[in-house]
Motif scaffolding. Structure first.
Motif, short mmCIF file in Angstrom:
data_model
loop_
_atom_site.label_atom_id
_atom_site.label_comp_id
_atom_site.label_asym_id
_atom_site.label_seq_id
_atom_site.Cartn_x
_atom_site.Cartn_y
_atom_site.Cartn_z
N TYR A 113 0.85 -1.19 0.00
CA TYR A 113 0.00 0.00 0.00
C TYR A 113 0.89 1.24 0.00
O TYR A 113 2.05 1.19 0.41
N GLU A 114 0.33 2.36 -0.42
CA GLU A 114 0.99 3.65 -0.29
C GLU A 114 -0.10 4.71 -0.16
O GLU A 114 -0.72 5.10 -1.16
N GLY A 115 -0.36 5.19 1.06
CA GLY A 115 -1.33 6.25 1.25
C GLY A 115 -0.76 7.58 0.79
O GLY A 115 0.37 7.93 1.12
N GLU A 116 -1.58 8.34 0.02
CA GLU A 116 -1.05 9.58 -0.56
C GLU A 116 -2.11 10.68 -0.65
O GLU A 116 -3.29 10.41 -0.93
N ILE A 138 -7.83 11.52 -2.03
CA ILE A 138 -6.86 10.57 -1.48
C ILE A 138 -6.65 9.45 -2.49
O ILE A 138 -7.60 9.02 -3.15
N VAL A 139 -5.41 9.01 -2.62
CA VAL A 139 -5.07 7.86 -3.48
C VAL A 139 -4.30 6.84 -2.65
O VAL A 139 -3.44 7.21 -1.85
N ASN A 140 -4.63 5.57 -2.84
CA ASN A 140 -3.79 4.48 -2.32
C ASN A 140 -3.03 3.93 -3.52
O ASN A 140 -3.60 3.25 -4.37
N LEU A 181 -1.66 12.77 7.19
CA LEU A 181 -2.00 11.51 6.54
C LEU A 181 -1.75 10.36 7.52
O LEU A 181 -0.67 10.27 8.10
N THR A 182 -2.76 9.51 7.67
CA THR A 182 -2.65 8.33 8.51
C THR A 182 -3.14 7.12 7.72
O THR A 182 -4.24 7.13 7.19
N THR A 183 -2.31 6.08 7.64
CA THR A 183 -2.71 4.83 7.01
C THR A 183 -2.81 3.76 8.08
O THR A 183 -1.92 3.62 8.92
N ARG A 184 -3.92 3.02 8.06
CA ARG A 184 -4.12 1.91 8.99
C ARG A 184 -4.26 0.61 8.22
O ARG A 184 -4.96 0.56 7.19
N LEU A 185 -3.59 -0.42 8.71
CA LEU A 185 -3.70 -1.76 8.16
C LEU A 185 -4.37 -2.65 9.20
O LEU A 185 -3.82 -2.87 10.28
N ASN A 186 -5.57 -3.09 8.88
CA ASN A 186 -6.37 -3.89 9.83
C ASN A 186 -6.48 -3.20 11.18
O ASN A 186 -6.41 -3.83 12.24
N GLY A 187 -6.63 -1.88 11.14
CA GLY A 187 -6.84 -1.09 12.35
C GLY A 187 -5.59 -0.55 13.00
O GLY A 187 -5.66 0.33 13.86
N ASP A 188 -4.41 -1.05 12.61
CA ASP A 188 -3.15 -0.59 13.19
C ASP A 188 -2.53 0.52 12.34
O ASP A 188 -2.44 0.40 11.11
N PRO A 237 -7.60 20.63 -16.58
CA PRO A 237 -8.52 20.65 -15.44
C PRO A 237 -8.97 19.23 -15.10
O PRO A 237 -9.36 18.47 -15.98
N GLY A 238 -8.89 18.89 -13.83
CA GLY A 238 -9.28 17.55 -13.40
C GLY A 238 -8.15 16.55 -13.36
O GLY A 238 -8.35 15.41 -12.94
N ASP A 239 -6.95 16.93 -13.79
CA ASP A 239 -5.80 16.03 -13.65
C ASP A 239 -5.54 15.77 -12.17
O ASP A 239 -5.66 16.67 -11.33
N VAL A 240 -5.18 14.53 -11.85
CA VAL A 240 -4.90 14.13 -10.47
C VAL A 240 -3.40 13.85 -10.34
O VAL A 240 -2.83 13.10 -11.13
N ILE A 241 -2.78 14.46 -9.33
CA ILE A 241 -1.36 14.26 -9.06
C ILE A 241 -1.22 13.71 -7.64
O ILE A 241 -1.51 14.40 -6.66
N ALA A 242 -0.83 12.43 -7.52
CA ALA A 242 -0.58 11.82 -6.22
C ALA A 242 0.83 12.21 -5.79
O ALA A 242 1.80 11.96 -6.51
#
Length: 322
Positions: free
Chosen positions: A157-160, A186-188, A231-238, A267-272
């Motif tokens: 995963y990569e939370g962004e 948000i993008v993963n 930004l906070t990423t959780r894996l199975n709650g952790d 317009p509307g381009d997404v940059i992670a």
């Protein structure tokens, strides 16, 4: 489309749509075709949007393109539905997502030491590292990530934080860059690390079907404190990732200026913008069937997706502008 609107439309738009609303792409029994609506943060209902000429807003790309002309005159439509009764789609579909690699110092070092980094001899890049995720990899909040066990054994995963371009342009100066930002989502950035390593380039390892969860919605820049987005990423709650997005190596104006040197942003381009330290490759324990990944960013929301192996890859629907 002509957005000169009639007196009837003007009267029907007395209820102004606040910019604080969350912009949701969805479909439902009341709106079986994809449509754009707004979710009131203080409520649990979604209201479909109509342009000033009373036509439905079918695409967030289209709304962002016309934003300066129409945002004060958008019309609330019907039916108003509970958010639990609609299927939330990725807010912006149909275009490849532009991504940035190794854009937090600790993650750049984590990635470089992992043995999976074949892109550079240095841990911290001298220039922004750009790549794209294919549009067919985009899925919405709640949709399942297919692990492609026949392709990879190192699912990560990569939370962004993902910024959304409002006004397009080429040769955008850093000092003007914020004028070109519409908002954020948000993008993963789901990744097959072995494919990323073996192919010496990021595209294949990043672009497998379902590898770009996005959402759950889009938020306008006017309600975001860009210096205080955590930004906070959780894996199975952790909690596995936790960092302020202001700590990017290359900040948002630098990314926009660099990208637009010879490329016209639309317009509307997404940059992670890159992921913080704490991805699976640092432990060598990768995602497995049943894992739940949640990526939360202050003032935007929480993107939730579960890894689910159904025994075969899901069929990818044709990519079209809504």
């Amino acid at each position: 489309m002509n957005f000169a609107y009639t007196n009837q439309a003007r009267r029907s738009s007395k209820t102004k749509i606040p910019s604080s609303m969350k912009y949701v792409s969805y479909r439902s029994k009341g709106n079986p075709r994809p449509i754009v609506g707004v979710l009131d943060p203080s409520s649990t209902t979604v209201t479909p949007l109509r342009f000033p000429d009373n036509s439905p807003v079918r695409s967030l790309h289209h709304l962002i393109e016309e934003w300066d002309k129409v945002w004060e005159h958008l019309i609330p439509g019907t039916p108003v539905e509970n958010v639990t009764d609609v299927v939330i789609l990725a807010p912006l579909r149909g275009r490849d997502v532009i991504c940035v690699g190794k854009n937090y110092k600790d993650h750049a070092e984590e990635f470089h030491k992992s043995g999976y980094d074949s892109s550079d001899t240095k841990a911290q890049p001298e220039f922004p590292v750009f790549f794209t995720k294919r549009a067919s990899s985009i899925i919405g909040n709640g949709a399942s990530i297919y692990p492609h066990p026949e392709v990879t054994q190192s699912l990560d995963y990569e939370g962004e934080l993902a910024i959304i371009i409002g006004r397009g342009g080429i040769g955008i100066r850093k000092e003007d860059a914020w004028n070109h930002v519409w908002g954020a989502t948000i993008v993963n950035d789901v990744t097959a690390r072995d494919r990323q390593r073996d192919h010496k380039q990021f595209f294949i390892g990043k672009s497998l079907d379902t590898f770009c969860p996005m959402g759950p919605w889009a938020v306008h820049s006017s309600v975001l404190d860009w210096k205080n987005l955590h930004l906070t990423t959780r894996l199975n709650g952790d909690v596995v990732q936790s960092q302020n997005t202001s700590e990017l190596i290359f900040d948002i104006p630098t990314l926009i200026s660099t990208l637009s040197m010879g490329i016209t942003l639309q317009p509307g381009d997404v940059i992670a913008t890159g992921t913080p330290v704490g991805v699976c490759l640092s432990t060598g324990v990768f995602l497995k069937d049943g894992d739940l990944v949640e990526v939360e960013i202050t003032s935007i929301g929480t993107l939730k997706n579960k890894v689910l192996d159904r025994g075969r890859a899901p069929e990818c629907a044709p990519v079209r502008q809504a």
